[in-house]
Each structure stands twice: as structure tokens, then as C-alpha cells.
Write a protein that holds these residues in place. Structure first.
Motif, mmCIF file in Angstrom:
data_model
loop_
_atom_site.group_PDB
_atom_site.id
_atom_site.type_symbol
_atom_site.label_atom_id
_atom_site.label_comp_id
_atom_site.label_asym_id
_atom_site.label_seq_id
_atom_site.Cartn_x
_atom_site.Cartn_y
_atom_site.Cartn_z
ATOM 1 N N ALA A 1 0.915 -1.750 0.216
ATOM 2 C CA ALA A 1 -0.069 0.058 0.192
ATOM 3 C C ALA A 1 0.496 0.796 0.041
ATOM 4 O O ALA A 1 2.248 1.434 0.242
ATOM 5 N N HIS B 1 0.691 5.858 0.159
ATOM 6 C CA HIS B 1 -0.632 6.132 0.871
ATOM 7 C C HIS B 1 0.260 7.815 -0.032
ATOM 8 O O HIS B 1 0.248 8.610 -0.407
ATOM 9 N N ASN C 1 -5.323 11.695 3.244
ATOM 10 C CA ASN C 1 -4.756 11.006 2.760
ATOM 11 C C ASN C 1 -4.706 8.950 2.643
ATOM 12 O O ASN C 1 -5.575 8.816 3.896
ATOM 13 N N ARG C 2 -4.623 9.026 1.859
ATOM 14 C CA ARG C 2 -5.696 6.897 1.355
ATOM 15 C C ARG C 2 -4.591 6.449 1.137
ATOM 16 O O ARG C 2 -3.871 6.688 -0.076
ATOM 17 N N PRO C 3 -5.303 5.298 2.022
ATOM 18 C CA PRO C 3 -3.257 4.345 0.895
ATOM 19 C C PRO C 3 -4.224 3.963 0.096
ATOM 20 O O PRO C 3 -5.587 3.393 -0.288
ATOM 21 N N TYR D 1 -3.446 0.886 -2.654
ATOM 22 C CA TYR D 1 -2.885 -0.942 -2.668
ATOM 23 C C TYR D 1 -3.061 -1.063 -4.097
ATOM 24 O O TYR D 1 -3.102 -0.859 -5.346
ATOM 25 N N ASP E 1 -9.874 2.931 2.953
ATOM 26 C CA ASP E 1 -9.616 4.125 3.542
ATOM 27 C C ASP E 1 -8.581 3.920 5.229
ATOM 28 O O ASP E 1 -8.750 4.657 5.896
ATOM 29 N N GLY E 2 -7.699 2.774 4.890
ATOM 30 C CA GLY E 2 -7.178 3.002 6.073
ATOM 31 C C GLY E 2 -7.449 1.237 6.785
ATOM 32 O O GLY E 2 -6.061 1.444 8.001
#
Length: 214
Positions: A20, A22, A32-34, A36, A56-57
Motif C-alpha cells: 500500500a 499513501h 491521505n488515503r491508502p 493498494y 480507507d486505511g
């Protein structure tokens, strides 16, 4: 993008890296969003991004199981080796999708996690003592060098020792290969280049990580 994300994939990939990254995403507000990422090496030796999935983390191994299942449903019947971080239960998720795939834990993730359990003043010493572990010629030699690491730091940093012990089965597969192949499959760092292209910046390696990887 929808067409690209759902496109058919090749039947076999020698190596797939998952991790992942960010990035800042505007969804009403900037946060900040991950993202993948699944990045493969094709049988022709080229890199190919298999897909990008926003999260969404709060996702874990079950989320990766969903992603890997989607990749399989797009035509990937076999992956020889999958390189990932040390997320708990991820090897079981991989086995569910591709039972014969070798799971390789990223050495850089192991190093970074080891540093988190230690004081900064000891990072260089730990990096120097761990380097003979993952550059050992065989798994047996790696275990001997790891025993030396345990003797030196096990009392002060038992959590670092436990980290490597828990990851040992997924850490050692790349030691079966020659140096050139080891450099490709020992880390998910290839995904950092994806991060750099998406966000304009990647995570810079720490001096200790640079030292360990030399």
C-alpha cells in the motif's frame, strides 16, 4: 480507468509485488488515503501494474484476499512468488487463491520494523549485524548469523528478535536464488516508484536501510 482496472491479465506471472502507498485524495476534503498496488514482473521481464485499489486505511489481509481473488478472476491462474510486507494472515490469504505460490516477506519492511523496536543510536549497529543474515549464501548460514544477532541484541530488543522469528518461514525463500534474482524478489521497493509517479514523491530510504541494502 474502469476498462483498464478490469482488463484481462496473463495466465502466469513469475513475481507479483503487493503493498500500500499513501497519497492525498480529494473527496470533499483532502486526506491521505491508502492505494493498494499489485505490480507484477511478466514472463518477458517487464513490469506491469495489475491494478490500483483505493482504501480507507482499515483494510487488512481480508481486503488483500478480495484483491487477489479479483486478480485471479481476471485470468491469473498462477503466481510463482508473491512479495509482500509482514501483514499477519496474508500468507494464508495468498494460499487460498494460489495454493502453490511462494510468499516472500519484504526484507526492507523487516528492517524498518526492527528499527522501530530499537533506539535510534543503535540503528546502525543493528543494520550491520542483520545484513549478514539476509545476504547469507544459504538459509542455514542465515540462521547462524541470526543466532549471532540474537546473542548481541536479544536481551535488549526481544521484540525485534520475535519479529524475525515469526517471519522466518516467509523471509528465507529468496535465499534459494542467485544474487541477481535475490535483488528483485527481496523487497517491495519497486512499488515505491509507483508512489513517486502518482504523488510526485516516494518514501526516501533511511540511512540504515541504504546501509543494509548495499
Amino acid at each position: 480507468m474502469v476498462e483498464w482496472q478490469s482488463r484481462p491479465l496473463g495466465p502466469v506471472y513469475p513475481v507479483v509485488f503487493i503493498d500500500a502507498i499513501h497519497v492525498k485524495i480529494r473527496d470533499g476534503a483532502v486526506a491521505n488515503r491508502p492505494i493498494y498496488v499489485a505490480l507484477a514482473v511478466t514472463t518477458e521481464g517487464r513490469r506491469e501494474i495489475l491494478g490500483l485499489w483505493a482504501g480507507d486505511g482499515g483494510e487488512g489481509a481480508k481486503h488483500w484476499l478480495h484483491i487477489l481473488t479479483e486478480i485471479k478472476n481476471r485470468g491469473v491462474s498462477d503466481v510463482l512468488m508473491l512479495v509482500c510486507d509482514g501483514l499477519k494472515s496474508l500468507p494464508e490469504a495468498v494460499e487460498t487463491v494460489w495454493p502453490r505460490t511462494i510468499v516472500q516477506t519484504c526484507v526492507v519492511h523487516l528492517l524498518r520494523s526492527s528499527f522501530r523496536y530499537a533506539t535510534r543510536q543503535d540503528w546502525d549497529k543493528i543494520a550491520r549485524l542483520l545484513r549478514p543474515v539476509y545476504t547469507a549464501p544459504t538459509a542455514e548460514a542465515a540462521l547462524e548469523r541470526f543466532t549471532e544477532f540474537v546473542d548481541a541484541w536479544g536481551r535488549k530488543y526481544p521484540a525485534s528478535v520475535k519479529l524475525w522469528e515469526n517471519a522466518w518461514e516467509e523471509f528465507t525463500p529468496f535465499l534459494r536464488f542467485d544474487t541477481e534474482i535475490r535483488r528483485i524478489v527481496c523487497t517491495t521497493n519497486a512499488i515505491e516508484s509507483v508512489n513517486a509517479r502518482i504523488s510526485g514523491q516516494g518514501r526516501p530510504p533511511t540511512p540504515q536501510t541504504r546501509l543494509a541494502l548495499r
